[in-house]
Design an enzyme around this catalytic site. Sequence first.
Site, PDB file in Angstrom:
ATOM      1  N   LYS A 198       0.849  -1.196   0.000  1.00  0.00           N
ATOM      2  CA  LYS A 198       0.000   0.000   0.000  1.00  0.00           C
ATOM      3  C   LYS A 198       0.878   1.237   0.000  1.00  0.00           C
ATOM      4  CE  LYS A 198      -1.909   2.910   2.728  1.00  0.00           C
ATOM      5  NZ  LYS A 198      -1.864   4.085   1.858  1.00  0.00           N
ATOM      6  N   GLU A 273      10.126   1.332  10.335  1.00  0.00           N
ATOM      7  CA  GLU A 273      11.123   2.365  10.013  1.00  0.00           C
ATOM      8  C   GLU A 273      10.429   3.703  10.188  1.00  0.00           C
ATOM      9  OE1 GLU A 273      14.188   2.069   9.428  1.00  0.00           O
ATOM     10  OE2 GLU A 273      14.554   0.080   8.616  1.00  0.00           O
ATOM     11  N   CYS A 307      13.799  11.092   6.193  1.00  0.00           N
ATOM     12  CA  CYS A 307      13.726  10.671   7.596  1.00  0.00           C
ATOM     13  C   CYS A 307      15.029  10.954   8.336  1.00  0.00           C
ATOM     14  CB  CYS A 307      13.364   9.195   7.684  1.00  0.00           C
ATOM     15  SG  CYS A 307      14.445   8.146   6.711  1.00  0.00           S
ATOM     16  N   GLU A 404       9.677  16.165  14.582  1.00  0.00           N
ATOM     17  CA  GLU A 404      10.062  16.020  13.170  1.00  0.00           C
ATOM     18  C   GLU A 404       9.200  16.967  12.326  1.00  0.00           C
ATOM     19  OE1 GLU A 404       9.032  12.349  11.137  1.00  0.00           O
ATOM     20  OE2 GLU A 404      11.042  12.275  10.289  1.00  0.00           O
TER      21      GLU A 404
HETATM   22  P1  NAP Z   1       2.457   8.296   7.643  1.00  0.00           P
HETATM   23  O1  NAP Z   1       1.410   9.334   7.719  1.00  0.00           O
HETATM   24  O2  NAP Z   1       2.748   7.517   8.861  1.00  0.00           O
HETATM   25  O3  NAP Z   1       2.023   7.331   6.436  1.00  0.00           O
HETATM   26  C1  NAP Z   1       2.846   6.284   5.999  1.00  0.00           C
HETATM   27  C2  NAP Z   1       1.983   5.217   5.352  1.00  0.00           C
HETATM   28  O4  NAP Z   1       1.122   4.652   6.328  1.00  0.00           O
HETATM   29  C3  NAP Z   1       1.061   5.763   4.260  1.00  0.00           C
HETATM   30  O5  NAP Z   1       0.945   4.809   3.238  1.00  0.00           O
HETATM   31  C4  NAP Z   1      -0.240   5.927   5.006  1.00  0.00           C
HETATM   32  O6  NAP Z   1      -1.375   5.947   4.168  1.00  0.00           O
HETATM   33  C5  NAP Z   1      -0.225   4.708   5.885  1.00  0.00           C
HETATM   34  N1  NAP Z   1      -1.115   4.777   7.045  1.00  0.00           N
HETATM   35  C6  NAP Z   1      -1.576   5.879   7.681  1.00  0.00           C
HETATM   36  N2  NAP Z   1      -2.375   5.509   8.715  1.00  0.00           N
HETATM   37  C7  NAP Z   1      -2.416   4.153   8.733  1.00  0.00           C
HETATM   38  C8  NAP Z   1      -3.064   3.183   9.558  1.00  0.00           C
HETATM   39  N3  NAP Z   1      -3.837   3.530  10.588  1.00  0.00           N
HETATM   40  N4  NAP Z   1      -2.872   1.878   9.281  1.00  0.00           N
HETATM   41  C9  NAP Z   1      -2.076   1.493   8.252  1.00  0.00           C
HETATM   42  N5  NAP Z   1      -1.458   2.362   7.427  1.00  0.00           N
HETATM   43  C10 NAP Z   1      -1.613   3.682   7.670  1.00  0.00           C
HETATM   44  O7  NAP Z   1       3.841   8.905   7.174  1.00  0.00           O
HETATM   45  P2  NAP Z   1       4.102   9.900   5.948  1.00  0.00           P
HETATM   46  O8  NAP Z   1       3.673  11.262   6.368  1.00  0.00           O
HETATM   47  O9  NAP Z   1       3.537   9.324   4.697  1.00  0.00           O
HETATM   48  O10 NAP Z   1       5.684   9.814   5.811  1.00  0.00           O
HETATM   49  C11 NAP Z   1       6.531  10.609   6.522  1.00  0.00           C
HETATM   50  C12 NAP Z   1       7.116   9.847   7.695  1.00  0.00           C
HETATM   51  O11 NAP Z   1       7.822   8.703   7.226  1.00  0.00           O
HETATM   52  C13 NAP Z   1       8.139  10.654   8.446  1.00  0.00           C
HETATM   53  O12 NAP Z   1       7.926  10.498   9.821  1.00  0.00           O
HETATM   54  C14 NAP Z   1       9.452  10.045   8.032  1.00  0.00           C
HETATM   55  O13 NAP Z   1      10.500  10.228   8.947  1.00  0.00           O
HETATM   56  C15 NAP Z   1       9.093   8.620   7.873  1.00  0.00           C
HETATM   57  N6  NAP Z   1      10.083   7.899   7.051  1.00  0.00           N
HETATM   58  C16 NAP Z   1      10.936   7.024   7.662  1.00  0.00           C
HETATM   59  C17 NAP Z   1      11.916   6.361   6.925  1.00  0.00           C
HETATM   60  C18 NAP Z   1      12.845   5.376   7.571  1.00  0.00           C
HETATM   61  O14 NAP Z   1      13.414   4.568   6.875  1.00  0.00           O
HETATM   62  N7  NAP Z   1      13.017   5.410   8.888  1.00  0.00           N
HETATM   63  C19 NAP Z   1      12.015   6.595   5.557  1.00  0.00           C
HETATM   64  C20 NAP Z   1      11.135   7.489   4.965  1.00  0.00           C
HETATM   65  C21 NAP Z   1      10.160   8.146   5.725  1.00  0.00           C
HETATM   66  P3  NAP Z   1      -1.951   7.392   3.718  1.00  0.00           P
HETATM   67  O15 NAP Z   1      -0.925   7.962   2.843  1.00  0.00           O
HETATM   68  O16 NAP Z   1      -3.206   7.117   3.014  1.00  0.00           O
HETATM   69  O17 NAP Z   1      -2.145   8.151   4.979  1.00  0.00           O
END
Ligand code: NAP
Length: 501
Positions: A198, A273, A307, A404
């Site tokens: 997804k 992650e 990230c 963040e």
């Molecule tokens: P996010 O809001 O947590 O969303 C990530 C993914 O999870 C999206 O596909 C989202 O779908 C889905 N999601 C949201 N709520 C969910 C739920 N209740 N159950 C299952 N899936 C759900 O994060 P983001 O804003 O897209 O990405 C930014 C974050 O990613 C930052 O915190 C960044 O640091 C982190 N990141 C970490 C790494 C690493 O390797 N450590 C690498 C890249 C990014 P929707 O898009 O439809 O909400």
Amino acid sequence: MSTIIENPLITRHQKLIKRLQKLFIAGQWQDSAGEETIAVYDPSNGQVISQLVAANETDVNKAVSSARECFVSPVWAAMKPTERQRLLMRLADLIEQHADELAELESIDNGKPVVAARQADLNGSIEFVRYMAGWATKITGETLDVSVPRLKEGKFFAYTKPQPVGVVAAIVPWNFPLMMALWKVAPALATGCTVVLKPAEQSSLTALRLGELVAEAGYPPGVLNIITGYGGTAGNTLVHHPDVDKITFTGSLPTGKLIGHAAVEGMKRFTLELGGKSPMIVMPDISVEQAVQGAAMGIFYNQGQVCTAASRLYVHRSLYDDVVRGIAEFAARMSIGPGFDSNTQLGPLISEDQAEKVCAYVRLGQSEGAELITGGQRLDRPGYYVSPAVLANANNQMRVVQEEIFGPVLTVMPFDSTEEVIELANGTEYGLAASVWTNDLKAAHQITENVKAGISWVNCHNVLDPNLPFGGVGFSGIGRELGAASINAYLEPHSVMMRLA
Ligand code: NAP
């Protein structure tokens, strides 16, 4: 506000974008059981460019069933490691053949400059898939000397045989959409798992196109299923699905916590992650030019939506004023524009919400007492452009230093001693990455040994390799991707004990 500038990449890929408006299940494009759609916006001008399926429970069930059927099918379950290796090599070749197209799709969806997408996202993805292909033929268990004290007379032979974990739910964010997806899909396929992927609702195009390339590479249908949809519905249904064996998630800390709970409730294996608030430490022996260059790349790369972004810059007091001035000048000179313009150094952010959130953080930083030296403003044009910001005289008590922001916002703080800066660097709940800039070996060792981070860099930042494990400590996550660790995350060791006498 000035007029809308059309994105020429959309005209070029119009037919493809239209084709990607379905779900990819069991090796084919399929309609949703429901009617709901998700509008996709072009970050460069705020225009709607597509309507994707918002998958519902029926769609998720269908995707998981497809993955399960494929996992147990003789064609996939009995496939030899050499064949899994060959298929991944073929997939890497296909990604390479379509690298320009994929880089342009990534830029359309995410806003990042095409040049950067081609160099970093695509080159990185291709090499990573090739690296993982190699692992398919190098998976080993162990033979173990056992004593079995309870059965003194017996003779035994014991070994472990790693087995694929099963059906994997892979959920990824929007900052490096294709690369984050492949970090999960490639090791899963190398080990013999099957996947339901997804992507993030804002950036699903390259993931969907990947489905077609996987089919073209010759994989059996159902190996990779792609459902677009909202996290709260499609993602939530997926992570609670009883027939999912493992969840691998990259995204924010709050979502990661929800997913961790769901995984434990269903006794699923999981890898998280999560976010970061990574420190960059500039020691007194470094030149101002090197510090400025390193800090700029550390925070402004990918519009700060990384990230591991070096969002906390700790500079030795002897260099502090010069580095603040230098980085502010660098930021003010950056060429901000659409991803399709080859002169662009800083593209738009992913969405209207993200652009507003980033600007709100800059204002919060000012209200907390930090000094805004430059940037932090929306540009007066359609699209999600925010000028790169430098907040000086910040401190660890401020929310802008603790939370963040995930945008081009740098906080800068002075320090006086190595011991002090280690304490400051460790002063957040996160622990993803850190870098130290120095030619003093002793200081480099002292800092890398004591800093709370899953990865530390010396005289560089944001440098990854397929062979080097990557992941966080503390609130930055659980588990590792890349390297052998990534392969092991998709395997369960099965222990076998044989009585020989
Ligand atoms: P996010 O809001 O947590 O969303 C990530 C993914 O999870 C999206 O596909 C989202 O779908 C889905 N999601 C949201 N709520 C969910 C739920 N209740 N159950 C299952 N899936 C759900 O994060 P983001 O804003 O897209 O990405 C930014 C974050 O990613 C930052 O915190 C960044 O640091 C982190 N990141 C970490 C790494 C690493 O390797 N450590 C690498 C890249 C990014 P929707 O898009 O439809 O909400």
